[in-house]
Design a protein around this motif. Structure first.
Motif, PDB file in Angstrom:
ATOM      1  N   UNK A 215      -6.820  -5.914   9.375  1.00 61.09           N
ATOM      2  CA  UNK A 215      -6.095  -5.178   8.339  1.00 61.09           C
ATOM      3  C   UNK A 215      -6.225  -3.683   8.588  1.00 61.09           C
ATOM      4  N   UNK A 216      -5.112  -3.080   8.919  1.00 58.40           N
ATOM      5  CA  UNK A 216      -5.085  -1.674   9.315  1.00 58.40           C
ATOM      6  C   UNK A 216      -4.343  -0.857   8.262  1.00 58.40           C
ATOM      7  N   UNK A 217      -4.965   0.240   7.822  1.00 58.18           N
ATOM      8  CA  UNK A 217      -4.372   1.107   6.799  1.00 58.18           C
ATOM      9  C   UNK A 217      -4.127   2.493   7.382  1.00 58.18           C
ATOM     10  N   UNK A 218      -2.973   3.060   7.044  1.00 56.86           N
ATOM     11  CA  UNK A 218      -2.649   4.461   7.335  1.00 56.86           C
ATOM     12  C   UNK A 218      -2.204   5.061   6.010  1.00 56.86           C
TER      13      UNK A 218
ATOM     14  N   UNK B 269      -0.690  -1.671   6.494  1.00 57.41           N
ATOM     15  CA  UNK B 269      -0.410  -1.077   5.188  1.00 57.41           C
ATOM     16  C   UNK B 269      -0.226   0.424   5.387  1.00 57.41           C
ATOM     17  N   UNK B 270       0.995   0.905   5.170  1.00 56.13           N
ATOM     18  CA  UNK B 270       1.301   2.331   5.299  1.00 56.13           C
ATOM     19  C   UNK B 270       1.515   2.899   3.902  1.00 56.13           C
ATOM     20  N   UNK B 271       0.586   3.742   3.481  1.00 61.62           N
ATOM     21  CA  UNK B 271       0.615   4.327   2.143  1.00 61.62           C
ATOM     22  C   UNK B 271       0.938   5.812   2.224  1.00 61.62           C
ATOM     23  N   UNK B 272       1.316   6.402   1.097  1.00 64.57           N
ATOM     24  CA  UNK B 272       1.515   7.835   1.042  1.00 64.57           C
ATOM     25  C   UNK B 272       2.839   8.232   0.433  1.00 64.57           C
ATOM     26  N   UNK B 273       2.934   9.511   0.155  1.00 61.79           N
ATOM     27  CA  UNK B 273       4.110  10.060  -0.508  1.00 61.79           C
ATOM     28  C   UNK B 273       5.208  10.364   0.502  1.00 61.79           C
ATOM     29  N   UNK B 274       6.397   9.824   0.241  1.00 59.81           N
ATOM     30  CA  UNK B 274       7.545  10.043   1.117  1.00 59.81           C
ATOM     31  C   UNK B 274       8.415  11.154   0.552  1.00 59.81           C
ATOM     32  N   UNK B 275       8.959  11.986   1.432  1.00 61.97           N
ATOM     33  CA  UNK B 275       9.771  13.117   1.026  1.00 61.97           C
ATOM     34  C   UNK B 275      11.218  12.943   1.499  1.00 61.97           C
TER      35      UNK B 275
ATOM     36  N   UNK C 237       2.704  -3.447   3.277  1.00 64.37           N
ATOM     37  CA  UNK C 237       2.966  -2.371   2.313  1.00 64.37           C
ATOM     38  C   UNK C 237       3.530  -1.192   3.088  1.00 64.37           C
ATOM     39  N   UNK C 238       4.603  -0.610   2.550  1.00 64.29           N
ATOM     40  CA  UNK C 238       5.232   0.524   3.227  1.00 64.29           C
ATOM     41  C   UNK C 238       5.737   1.495   2.164  1.00 64.29           C
ATOM     42  N   UNK C 239       4.900   2.493   1.856  1.00 66.32           N
ATOM     43  CA  UNK C 239       5.293   3.484   0.867  1.00 66.32           C
ATOM     44  C   UNK C 239       4.241   3.663  -0.210  1.00 66.32           C
ATOM     45  N   UNK C 240       4.616   4.425  -1.202  1.00 69.11           N
ATOM     46  CA  UNK C 240       3.715   4.809  -2.283  1.00 69.11           C
ATOM     47  C   UNK C 240       3.317   3.582  -3.104  1.00 69.11           C
ATOM     48  N   UNK C 241       2.040   3.422  -3.368  1.00 68.81           N
ATOM     49  CA  UNK C 241       1.592   2.344  -4.252  1.00 68.81           C
ATOM     50  C   UNK C 241       2.065   2.619  -5.676  1.00 68.81           C
ATOM     51  N   UNK C 242       2.334   1.561  -6.411  1.00 71.40           N
ATOM     52  CA  UNK C 242       2.901   1.716  -7.751  1.00 71.40           C
ATOM     53  C   UNK C 242       1.920   2.320  -8.737  1.00 71.40           C
ATOM     54  N   UNK C 243       0.639   2.210  -8.463  1.00 71.87           N
ATOM     55  CA  UNK C 243      -0.371   2.757  -9.375  1.00 71.87           C
ATOM     56  C   UNK C 243      -1.609   3.141  -8.574  1.00 71.87           C
TER      57      UNK C 243
END
Length: 382
Positions: free
Chosen positions: A201-204, A234-240, A260-266
């Motif tokens: 399980x790899x997270x960025x 799992x790619x997390x973070x704020x997209x612009x 997961x691809x994008x901002x977590x909901x909470x």
């Protein structure tokens, strides 16, 4: 004590810091002013104007201490709101304008750098989140002042250095609890599955901007695929609005790996991802502290990080891969070597997660308390 807290470019990491600061010192009476993190060139020069003439009643109140972020145009603000000029002032540098990589879209002005210097000189004490931040600020300031044509007072950098110290942005104590927060999302990884019976399980987790190295992330993922590594991503973070196209390529090319691809909901869902991950990967070409990495490590992830920017200051060499500059493919191969090494150690039960408890609020609160006291003392010596 009545404290005026100024956050002139209130980005996510600045909000994280200031909310923690206020919560940790409820005995003080806080007045917080913040401005949205947009229109960078205007905001860093215009915040003094916006506040001096838009918040006159609030700024005219008596304060015992001012705490301001480095984005605050402090010298101009004290000039336009003279009642602030004599109040002891502590400035916090989350970043400095001397150590940003170039995107090719810069205006080319030295004004943001000059403003950093002016704000530091207008403070009684100056805090930096890391030694890397402090060092690049002082070195960059010295280099810039040498380029100015004339009438540069001697000894300015020595004056600045004498009032500077490093106190990290602290991590919430809740991150160090054993159980990650529950999430309503059904897609967050099951934390009960043993590591030797499932994919890695790899997270960025970072802002989706060029300085976080999305091109390098894409290269690493391709090398992992070429080597036949079984992993989930799992790619997390704020997209612009204008995020690099590498993210679109990652979403298309690695759809079969992405959970997961994008901002977590909470916030709780975000922490649940961190708590269920194995490795936290960074590809950043610009990092002054790396809060998302530190949070992930606090929750049990093993870091795999480039040996540049702030990371060699915070982590042992065993968690770093070589910085290869523009040779992105070579760097990706070295990063994958490190990923595979830690994955093997995980499966053998030999992996060690670095201890970052020293960066928790419970450990760093005394340093902030001392910094405030030192600011009051320094102001008396003017």
């Amino acid at each position: 004590m009545k404290i005026l807290l100024l956050s002139a470019y209130d980005a996510a990491s600045h909000i994280y810091w200031r909310k923690g600061l206020v919560a940790q010192f409820p005995e003080h009476d806080w007045q917080v002013l913040s401005l949205p993190p947009r229109y960078f060139s205007w905001r860093i020069r215009g915040n003094s104007l916006s506040w001096a003439f838009g918040e006159q009643n609030l700024l005219s109140q008596p304060y015992d201490l001012i705490i301001a972020t480095s984005m605050t145009d402090l010298s101009a603000l004290k000039g336009m709101a003279p009642r602030l000029a004599t109040i002891p002032t502590l400035v916090y540098f989350h970043e400095n304008q001397f150590a940003y990589p170039e995107s090719g879209r810069e205006f080319g002005s030295v004004e943001p750098k000059i403003l950093n210097i002016y704000t530091a000189l207008a403070a009684d004490r100056v805090l930096f989140n890391t030694e890397y931040n402090r060092g690049t600020f002082l070195a960059g300031s010295r280099k810039l002042l040498k380029k100015l044509p004339d009438q540069v007072p001697a000894g300015l950098i020595d004056q600045l250095a004498a009032r500077c110290e490093v106190v990290h942005v602290p991590l919430p104590d809740r991150l160090f609890t054993e159980t990650p927060p529950a999430s309503d999302s059904a897609v967050v990884w099951n934390n009960d599955q043993p590591v030797d019976g499932r994919p890695l399980r790899l997270i960025w987790a970072a802002r989706w901007e060029f300085d976080k190295g999305p091109d390098r992330l894409l290269a690493i993922l391709r090398v992992l695929e070429q080597r036949g590594t079984d992993f989930r991503l799992c790619v997390l973070g704020e997209r612009f609005r204008h995020s690099p196209k590498d993210f679109d390529q990652i979403e298309t090319e690695f759809a079969h790996r992405l959970d997961q691809f994008g901002y977590a909901e909470s916030r709780d869902e975000y922490l649940s991802w961190l708590g269920a991950g194995d490795l936290i990967l960074s590809t950043a070409t610009h990092e002054f502290q790396g809060l998302s990495v530190l949070e992930a490590v606090a929750m049990g992830c093993i870091p795999v990080l480039p040996g540049r920017e702030v990371y060699p200051e915070l982590f042992a060499a065993s968690y770093l891969y070589e910085d290869c500059g523009k040779d992105i493919l070579r760097e990706a191969k070295l990063a994958v070597d490190r990923i595979i090494l830690h994955a093997e150690r995980l499966r053998c039960g030999e992996a060690e997660v670095p201890d970052v408890h020293a960066l928790s609020w419970s450990q760093l609160r005394p340093a902030y308390e001392q910094a405030m006291e030192d600011t009051l003392k320094a102001a008396k010596k003017r």
